[in-house]
Design a protein around this motif. Structure first.
Motif, PDB file in Angstrom:
ATOM      1  N   ILE A 119       0.838  -1.209   0.000  1.00 20.71           N
ATOM      2  CA  ILE A 119       0.000   0.000   0.000  1.00 20.71           C
ATOM      3  C   ILE A 119       0.867   1.252   0.000  1.00 20.71           C
ATOM      4  O   ILE A 119       0.634   2.196  -0.768  1.00 20.71           O
ATOM      5  CB  ILE A 119      -0.946  -0.009   1.215  1.00 20.71           C
ATOM      6  CG1 ILE A 119      -1.999  -1.111   1.058  1.00 20.71           C
ATOM      7  CG2 ILE A 119      -1.624   1.354   1.388  1.00 20.71           C
ATOM      8  CD1 ILE A 119      -2.758  -1.415   2.330  1.00 20.71           C
ATOM      9  N   ALA A 120       1.881   1.265   0.857  1.00 20.37           N
ATOM     10  CA  ALA A 120       2.758   2.436   0.940  1.00 20.37           C
ATOM     11  C   ALA A 120       3.454   2.693  -0.391  1.00 20.37           C
ATOM     12  O   ALA A 120       3.544   3.839  -0.859  1.00 20.37           O
ATOM     13  CB  ALA A 120       3.791   2.227   2.046  1.00 20.37           C
ATOM     14  N   GLU A 121       3.911   1.630  -1.022  1.00 15.02           N
ATOM     15  CA  GLU A 121       4.619   1.767  -2.299  1.00 15.02           C
ATOM     16  C   GLU A 121       3.687   2.285  -3.398  1.00 15.02           C
ATOM     17  O   GLU A 121       4.032   3.203  -4.147  1.00 15.02           O
ATOM     18  CB  GLU A 121       5.189   0.403  -2.676  1.00 15.02           C
ATOM     19  CG  GLU A 121       5.941   0.357  -3.974  1.00 15.02           C
ATOM     20  CD  GLU A 121       6.406  -1.055  -4.286  1.00 15.02           C
ATOM     21  OE1 GLU A 121       5.790  -1.694  -5.169  1.00 15.02           O
ATOM     22  OE2 GLU A 121       7.346  -1.534  -3.632  1.00 15.02           O
ATOM     23  N   VAL A 125      -1.522   2.258  11.383  1.00 16.24           N
ATOM     24  CA  VAL A 125      -1.144   3.246  10.384  1.00 16.24           C
ATOM     25  C   VAL A 125      -0.150   2.632   9.408  1.00 16.24           C
ATOM     26  O   VAL A 125       0.796   1.944   9.802  1.00 16.24           O
ATOM     27  CB  VAL A 125      -0.531   4.485  11.052  1.00 16.24           C
ATOM     28  CG1 VAL A 125      -0.028   5.477   9.995  1.00 16.24           C
ATOM     29  CG2 VAL A 125      -1.546   5.157  11.964  1.00 16.24           C
ATOM     30  N   VAL A 126      -0.369   2.859   8.137  1.00 13.51           N
ATOM     31  CA  VAL A 126       0.561   2.407   7.103  1.00 13.51           C
ATOM     32  C   VAL A 126       1.745   3.372   7.069  1.00 13.51           C
ATOM     33  O   VAL A 126       1.555   4.586   6.971  1.00 13.51           O
ATOM     34  CB  VAL A 126      -0.131   2.362   5.727  1.00 13.51           C
ATOM     35  CG1 VAL A 126       0.879   2.046   4.630  1.00 13.51           C
ATOM     36  CG2 VAL A 126      -1.250   1.336   5.730  1.00 13.51           C
ATOM     37  N   GLY A 127       2.949   2.830   7.171  1.00 17.95           N
ATOM     38  CA  GLY A 127       4.140   3.669   7.182  1.00 17.95           C
ATOM     39  C   GLY A 127       4.390   4.297   5.822  1.00 17.95           C
ATOM     40  O   GLY A 127       4.687   3.600   4.854  1.00 17.95           O
ATOM     41  N   LEU A 128       4.249   5.614   5.754  1.00 16.88           N
ATOM     42  CA  LEU A 128       4.393   6.310   4.477  1.00 16.88           C
ATOM     43  C   LEU A 128       4.839   7.743   4.738  1.00 16.88           C
ATOM     44  O   LEU A 128       4.306   8.421   5.628  1.00 16.88           O
ATOM     45  CB  LEU A 128       3.061   6.305   3.723  1.00 16.88           C
ATOM     46  CG  LEU A 128       2.975   7.101   2.415  1.00 16.88           C
ATOM     47  CD1 LEU A 128       3.899   6.519   1.364  1.00 16.88           C
ATOM     48  CD2 LEU A 128       1.541   7.128   1.894  1.00 16.88           C
ATOM     49  N   ASP A 129       5.819   8.202   3.981  1.00 18.67           N
ATOM     50  CA  ASP A 129       6.305   9.574   4.102  1.00 18.67           C
ATOM     51  C   ASP A 129       6.518  10.119   2.700  1.00 18.67           C
ATOM     52  O   ASP A 129       7.352   9.621   1.945  1.00 18.67           O
ATOM     53  CB  ASP A 129       7.623   9.599   4.888  1.00 18.67           C
ATOM     54  CG  ASP A 129       8.084  11.026   5.192  1.00 18.67           C
ATOM     55  OD1 ASP A 129       7.787  11.922   4.376  1.00 18.67           O
ATOM     56  OD2 ASP A 129       8.740  11.227   6.222  1.00 18.67           O
ATOM     57  N   GLY A 184       8.019  14.640   3.462  1.00 21.39           N
ATOM     58  CA  GLY A 184       7.845  15.116   4.825  1.00 21.39           C
ATOM     59  C   GLY A 184       6.428  15.022   5.349  1.00 21.39           C
ATOM     60  O   GLY A 184       6.180  15.293   6.531  1.00 21.39           O
ATOM     61  N   ILE A 185       5.472  14.637   4.525  1.00 23.10           N
ATOM     62  CA  ILE A 185       4.084  14.443   4.982  1.00 23.10           C
ATOM     63  C   ILE A 185       3.934  12.975   5.360  1.00 23.10           C
ATOM     64  O   ILE A 185       3.918  12.096   4.492  1.00 23.10           O
ATOM     65  CB  ILE A 185       3.069  14.828   3.900  1.00 23.10           C
ATOM     66  CG1 ILE A 185       3.303  16.266   3.430  1.00 23.10           C
ATOM     67  CG2 ILE A 185       1.640  14.671   4.413  1.00 23.10           C
ATOM     68  CD1 ILE A 185       2.442  16.661   2.238  1.00 23.10           C
ATOM     69  N   LYS A 186       3.868  12.703   6.663  1.00 22.47           N
ATOM     70  CA  LYS A 186       3.793  11.329   7.140  1.00 22.47           C
ATOM     71  C   LYS A 186       2.334  10.893   7.277  1.00 22.47           C
ATOM     72  O   LYS A 186       1.489  11.662   7.739  1.00 22.47           O
ATOM     73  CB  LYS A 186       4.502  11.197   8.488  1.00 22.47           C
ATOM     74  CG  LYS A 186       6.011  11.394   8.397  1.00 22.47           C
ATOM     75  CD  LYS A 186       6.678  11.139   9.742  1.00 22.47           C
ATOM     76  CE  LYS A 186       8.200  11.283   9.624  1.00 22.47           C
ATOM     77  NZ  LYS A 186       8.882  11.021  10.918  1.00 22.47           N
TER      78      LYS A 186
END
Length: 699
Positions: free
Chosen positions: A122-124, A168-172, A175-177
C-alpha cells in the motif's frame, strides 16, 4: 481480511476536478494493489472540497508467494548469453537446472518471489500515485518537489483488522507522514481527530459538519432549495450542472433564499439566470404564474448564529452590482434595437469571421441569399427568410452578448421584438444555431429551418472551398456539428432536397474568388458530400443501424438525398434482422460469387436474361417464375421509394433460391444449360442490387 482507508487532505480542490480525481484515485489504487498480488471485495471513492477519500473493503493481508519457471539458453550457448539470463532471472548458476530437450540440454531457472505484507505494498503504490497524480493543473509549494492541485496537508492511511484494531501504514511523502487523523469543517469544527475505520471516519466527519458523499450533499441542497421555494409559492429552475458544481464547493451545505431587487425584475429571465449562475453560482427561483425570476438560492458552507442573514445580505449586495451591469447592457441594447439595429449590422462589417471567408457581414449576405433559395423547399416565405437571415447575427455586437456569449440568438429574439420585426424573424434568430448537439431540439418553424440550414451550409461550403477541413480531433469551427445539424434538420423536417446541387452551388460561389475551376468545384463538393456521409453513418449507427448496411445504401444512386437514404437503410436493416433476410443474403452472395468467378473465367457478362425453355429441373422453373414475377414488383417499389415493399418482395424469393441451390449444379457440362443458369444468377444479382449494394453487407 483488513479494510483500508485513505484520505488525502488539502486546500480547496476546484469543484470541476473533484469527481474525476476521486475516480482516478480509486482506479489507480485498486489497479496497483491487484498488480502487486492483493485482492479486495469492494471499493468506494468520495470527494469534498478539501479531501479525496478511498475506502477498500476485504483486502488480503499479504500477497502470495509465487514461483515462476523460466526457460534459458542451451548449456553450450555463449557465456554472455548465460550471464544475461542469470541477471534477468536474478539467480546464480548454482540455482539453474539442466534439462534434456530435442535440441540439446537447456538451462531452467525457478524464480521464487516471496509474498509481501499489505502495508508495504500500500505504501509503495500510494506514494507512486501521489507523486504522479493526473491533475489537469497542479502546483508546487514551499521548497519541496511534490506537486498537487493545492497544497497537500495530510495523509490518512490506516488498515483496520477484523477485530476493529487500526494500524497506520508507514508512508512519508516529502515530509508528509501518514497517520490516523483528519480534520472536520474548517470553521465549525476545526482541529484534528483520530479514526479507526471508514464507518468511524464518516460518522465523526458528519458530527464535525462534513458530508462526505457529494451525491448526498447535492440531494440535500436540492431538497432544501425546492422546499423553501415551494413554501413561498415559487419553483427552482433546474440546473444539474450548477447543482453538481455547488455540491463541490461546500462540505456542510446551508441553503439560503434571497430576494432580487425590484429594479431588475424587468430583465429577461434568461439574463437574470445567466448572470446569477456565471458570477455568483446562484440558483434562480421563478414565479410559475408569471415566469419571472424573483428570488435566488445561494448555498453557504456554514451555519451562523443569525441563520445566514449576514451571508445573505452580502450576497444580495454583490448581486445588486452584478445585475446593475446587466441592466445597463440591456438598456443600451434596447436603444439600438428600437432604432432598427442598423448599428449592429454595420458593426458586423468590422468583425472578421475568417481571413479567407471575409467578415461576419459577408457571411450574413451569403446566408441571406441561401436562405431565400431554401425557403420555398421548406414552405417559408423567401422575403421573410431573407429578412430573418439578415437579422440572425445582429445580436453578436450587442453589449449583452459580449458579456454573456451563451445568450447569442436568444437576445436576438428579444431585440427583434423590440425592433418591431415579425415574430418569425425573432424565432429564427433564437433557433438558427440549433441543433447544437444530438439531444438538442430541432427548429420546426419554416423560416427558422431555412435560416438554420443556410447558416450551416454556408460554413461547410465555405471551409471546403478554401480547403480547410477537420483533421483528427481538431475542429475549431465545429464543422462536424454543423454537418450533423444539417442531417437532423433535413430528416426531422422530412425535406426531399438533394445535397449535391446545393453543395456545388455553395462552393461554386468561391470559384472565382479562390481561383479554381468548375472541375475542382465538383471535386470539393464530392468531398463535402463524403464528409456528410461520414457524419450520416455516425447518426444512423446511433439509431442502431449497422455500418455495412449504411455503406450498402450510400453506394446506391441518390445518396445525396438523406431522407431517401434513411428510408432505404431502415428497411434493409429491419429485413436483415429476419430469417428470410439473413438466408436471402446468403443466397445472393452465393449467386454473386459463382457469377463473378464465371464472368472472370469466361470473359463475358451474364446479364442477358434466362429462358425458361432451357430449364431442366422443377426448381429452375420455379425460380424463373419467381424472378419474373418479383422483378417488376421490386422495380415499381423502388421507383415509388416503398422500400418495405421491396424487402417484402425479396423475402418471397428466399424459398425458390434456397431450393435452386440445393437441387441444381450451376456449372453443368451442357454449355447451353450452364449459360442459362448463370443468366438466372445474373437476374438474382440485378434484383438484389436494386434494393441496395448487398455485396457490401458482411456475413
Amino acid at each position: 481480511m483488513p479494510d483500508l482507508l485513505i484520505e488525502l487532505f488539502s486546500e480547496e480542490i476546484p469543484a470541476r476536478m473533484q469527481t474525476r480525481a476521486a475516480a482516478d484515485l480509486k482506479a489507480r489504487m485498486t489497479d496497483g494493489l491487484v498488480e502487486a498480488g492483493l485482492t479486495y471485495a469492494g471499493a468506494a471513492a468520495f470527494s469534498t472540497p478539501r479531501r479525496l477519500t478511498l475506502a477498500i473493503d476485504g483486502l488480503t493481508a499479504a500477497s502470495p508467494t509465487t514461483r515462476e519457471e523460466r526457460k534459458g539458453p542451451r548449456t553450450d550457448a555463449p557465456e554472455k548469453a548465460i550471464e544475461g539470463f542469470l541477471r534477468g532471472a536474478g539467480v546464480t548458476r548454482d540455482d539453474l537446472e539442466v534439462r534434456d530437450e530435442k535440441k540439446g540440454q537447456v538451462y531452467y531457472a525457478t524464480i521464487t518471489k516471496p509474498g509481501r505484507d499489505a502495508d508495504v505494498i500500500i505504501a509503495e503504490v500510494l506514494e507512486g500515485i501521489i507523486r504522479n497524480f493526473p491533475w489537469p493543473k497542479s502546483m508546487r509549494w514551499g521548497t519541496g518537489s511534490l506537486r498537487w492541485v493545492r497544497p497537500l496537508h495530510s495523509i490518512l492511511c490506516i488498515l483496520t483488522d477484523d477485530a476493529g484494531e487500526a494500524s497506520v501504514v508507514g508512508l512519508d511523502v516529502d515530509g508528509i507522514k501518514a497517520g490516523n487523523t483528519t480534520e472536520g469543517h474548517r470553521f465549525m469544527a476545526p482541529g484534528r481527530f483520530a479514526v479507526t475505520g471508514f464507518d468511524d471516519y464518516a460518522a465523526k466527519l458528519k458530527k464535525r459538519h462534513v458530508v462526505l458523499d457529494a451525491a448526498e450533499r447535492a440531494d440535500a441542497i436540492w431538497q432544501d432549495a425546492t422546499n423553501q421555494a415551494f413554501a413561498a409559492g415559487l419553483e427552482v429552475a433546474e440546473d444539474a450542472g450548477l447543482l453538481a458544481e455547488v455540491a463541490g464547493l461546500v462540505e456542510w451545505p446551508v441553503v439560503l433564499m434571497g430576494r432580487i431587487d425590484e429594479t431588475f425584475l424587468g430583465l429577461p429571465p434568461e439574463v437574470l439566470q445567466t448572470s446569477m449562475k456565471e458570477h455568483q453560482k446562484f440558483f434562480s427561483v421563478r414565479n410559475p404564474k408569471t415566469g419571472r425570476i424573483e428570488r435566488f438560492i445561494t448555498v453557504a458552507n456554514r451555519e451562523t448564529a443569525d441563520n445566514g442573514a449576514t451571508i445573505l445580505a452580502g450576497n444580495q449586495k454583490v448581486l445588486f452590482a452584478r445585475l446593475s451591469d446587466a441592466k445597463f447592457f440591456w438598456e443600451n441594447d434596447l436603444r439600438v434595437a428600437q432604432a432598427g439595429g442598423q448599428a449592429w449590422q454595420d458593426a458586423l462589417a468590422n468583425v472578421t469571421f475568417h481571413n479567407k471567408l471575409g467578415t461576419q457581414a459577408d457571411r450574413v449576405n451569403r446566408i441571406a441569399a441561401l436562405a431565400r433559395e431554401i425557403a420555398p423547399v421548406v414552405g417559408a416565405d423567401p422575403d421573410l427568410a431573407e429578412q430573418a437571415a439578415r437579422w440572425a447575427k445582429s445580436d453578436l455586437p450587442s453589449e449583452m452578448v459580449y458579456e454573456f456569449p451563451e445568450l447569442q440568438g436568444l437576445m436576438g429574439r428579444y431585440y427583434a421584438d423590440v425592433a418591431g420585426l415579425p415574430p418569425e424573424v425573432g424565432a429564427a434568430a433564437q433557433d438558427h444555431y440549433a441543433p447544437l448537439g444530438p439531444s438538442d431540439a430541432v427548429p420546426t418553424a419554416p423560416v427558422s429551418i431555412a435560416v438554420a440550414l443556410a447558416d450551416k451550409l454556408d460554413i461547410l461550403t465555405g471551409f471546403w472551398a478554401i480547403d480547410e477541413k477537420p483533421t483528427g480531433s481538431k475542429d475549431p469551427f465545429a464543422l462536424r456539428r454543423a454537418a450533423l445539424g444539417v442531417i437532423r434538420l433535413v430528416l426531422d423536417s422530412n425535406l426531399r432536397r438533394k445535397l449535391d446541387g446545393i453543395l456545388i452551388k455553395g462552393i461554386g460561389h468561391w470559384q472565382a474568388h479562390q481561383g479554381f475551376n468548375a472541375i475542382e468545384t465538383r471535386l470539393r463538393a464530392a468531398s463535402l458530400l463524403s464528409f456528410f456521409h461520414d457524419r450520416f453513418k455516425v447518426f444512423l449507427r446511433d439509431q442502431g443501424i449497422r455500418h455495412d448496411v449504411i455503406d450498402a445504401c450510400i453506394a446506391m444512386p441518390g445518396s445525396d438525398d438523406l431522407a431517401l437514404l434513411v428510408k432505404r437503410a431502415t428497411a434493409l436493416s429491419d429485413f436483415l434482422k429476419t430469417e428470410d433476410g439473413e438466408n436471402l443474403l446468403q443466397g445472393f452472395k452465393r449467386a454473386n460469387n459463382i457469377l463473378t468467378q464465371a464472368e472472370q473465367n469466361d470473359g463475358v457478362e451474364y446479364s442477358f436474361g434466362a429462358d425458361a425453355k432451357f430449364a431442366e429441373t422443377q426448381e429452375e422453373r420455379a425460380l424463373f417464375a419467381a424472378l419474373t414475377e418479383a422483378e417488376p414488383q421490386i422495380a415499381a417499389a423502388v421507383k415509388s421509394e416503398d422500400f418495405a415493399a421491396v424487402m417484402f418482395a425479396l423475402a418471397g424469393l428466399r424459398a425458390p433460391i434456397d431450393a435452386f441451390f440445393d437441387a441444381v449444379q450451376v456449372n453443368s457440362d451442357n454449355q447451353v444449360v450452364r449459360r442459362n443458369r448463370l443468366n438466372m444468377l445474373g437476374q438474382i444479382r440485378k434484383i438484389g442490387l436494386a434494393a441496395a449494394d448487398l455485396t457490401r453487407i458482411e456475413g
